[in-house]
Design a protein around this motif. Structure first.
Motif, PDB file in Angstrom:
ATOM      1  N   SER A 116      11.526 -14.979  -7.128  1.00 32.72           N
ATOM      2  CA  SER A 116      12.764 -14.389  -7.932  1.00 32.72           C
ATOM      3  C   SER A 116      13.469 -13.750  -7.616  1.00 32.72           C
ATOM      4  O   SER A 116      14.938 -13.922  -7.997  1.00 32.72           O
ATOM      5  CB  SER A 116      11.651 -13.393  -8.894  1.00 32.72           C
ATOM      6  N   GLU A 117      13.673 -13.057  -6.255  1.00 38.30           N
ATOM      7  CA  GLU A 117      14.848 -12.441  -5.827  1.00 38.30           C
ATOM      8  C   GLU A 117      15.650 -13.329  -5.101  1.00 38.30           C
ATOM      9  O   GLU A 117      17.113 -13.320  -5.293  1.00 38.30           O
ATOM     10  CB  GLU A 117      14.260 -11.392  -4.763  1.00 38.30           C
TER      11      GLU A 117
ATOM     12  N   GLU B  51      15.924 -16.616  -6.071  1.00 41.52           N
ATOM     13  CA  GLU B  51      16.833 -17.328  -7.182  1.00 41.52           C
ATOM     14  C   GLU B  51      17.590 -16.556  -7.758  1.00 41.52           C
ATOM     15  O   GLU B  51      18.756 -17.299  -8.309  1.00 41.52           O
ATOM     16  CB  GLU B  51      15.407 -17.932  -8.189  1.00 41.52           C
ATOM     17  N   ARG B  52      17.662 -15.324  -7.915  1.00 36.94           N
ATOM     18  CA  ARG B  52      18.606 -14.498  -8.466  1.00 36.94           C
ATOM     19  C   ARG B  52      19.840 -14.367  -7.592  1.00 36.94           C
ATOM     20  O   ARG B  52      20.814 -14.408  -8.150  1.00 36.94           O
ATOM     21  CB  ARG B  52      18.216 -12.861  -8.890  1.00 36.94           C
ATOM     22  N   GLY B  53      19.667 -14.695  -6.321  1.00 32.70           N
ATOM     23  CA  GLY B  53      20.782 -14.488  -5.574  1.00 32.70           C
ATOM     24  C   GLY B  53      21.639 -15.648  -5.762  1.00 32.70           C
ATOM     25  O   GLY B  53      22.763 -15.739  -5.539  1.00 32.70           O
ATOM     26  N   ASN B  54      20.825 -16.993  -6.151  1.00 35.72           N
ATOM     27  CA  ASN B  54      21.560 -18.304  -6.034  1.00 35.72           C
ATOM     28  C   ASN B  54      22.280 -18.469  -7.547  1.00 35.72           C
ATOM     29  O   ASN B  54      23.468 -18.912  -7.527  1.00 35.72           O
ATOM     30  CB  ASN B  54      20.513 -19.353  -6.119  1.00 35.72           C
ATOM     31  N   ASP B  55      21.856 -17.308  -8.513  1.00 36.97           N
ATOM     32  CA  ASP B  55      22.792 -17.287  -9.607  1.00 36.97           C
ATOM     33  C   ASP B  55      23.862 -16.413  -9.353  1.00 36.97           C
ATOM     34  O   ASP B  55      24.942 -16.508 -10.550  1.00 36.97           O
ATOM     35  CB  ASP B  55      21.843 -16.602 -10.674  1.00 36.97           C
ATOM     36  N   ARG B  56      24.190 -15.836  -8.431  1.00 33.15           N
ATOM     37  CA  ARG B  56      25.353 -14.777  -8.222  1.00 33.15           C
ATOM     38  C   ARG B  56      26.662 -15.466  -7.980  1.00 33.15           C
ATOM     39  O   ARG B  56      26.551 -16.593  -7.536  1.00 33.15           O
ATOM     40  CB  ARG B  56      25.035 -13.680  -7.507  1.00 33.15           C
TER      41      ARG B  56
END
Length: 108
Positions: free
Chosen positions: A100-101, A103-108
């Motif tokens: 999850s962490e 994947e959140r980094g890829n959204d930034r």
């Protein structure tokens, strides 16, 4: 719990979509589920709901002319507990948190 019935019920993508819709908003009517699962028709949704009910994953109640469906996650939890011991659960939780962490980094 009939393990085979639960596994067969969640193996079908449309049934998983019904479960997901109920997870997002529990207590939906058959009509609301039919709208959420378009282009499936009412009869197909009713058939899938019947399979999910037989597996114990959904409980439905009639309120007047409306049939409301409610999610019952107990069979899925029992299924997970059958194969995941305490160590495996802790390790999996850590890996899911990492995923999850990332994947959140890829959204930034």
């Amino acid at each position: 719990m009939d393990t085979d019935a639960v596994i067969a019920a969640i193996a079908e993508p449309s049934r998983r979509r019904i479960l997901d819709a109920l997870r997002e908003r529990d207590g939906q009517s058959i009509g609301e589920l039919t709208e959420a699962l378009a282009p499936l028709g009412r009869h197909a949704v009713l058939k899938h709901v019947g399979v999910l009910e037989a597996a114990g994953l959904i409980v439905s109640r009639k309120q007047g002319r409306v049939r409301r469906c409610h999610l019952n996650a107990v069979p899925i939890v029992e299924l997970a507990q059958r194969w995941i011991d305490d160590f495996g659960a802790r390790a999996s939780a850590g890996l899911l948190a990492l995923k999850s962490e990332l994947e959140r980094g890829n959204d930034r």
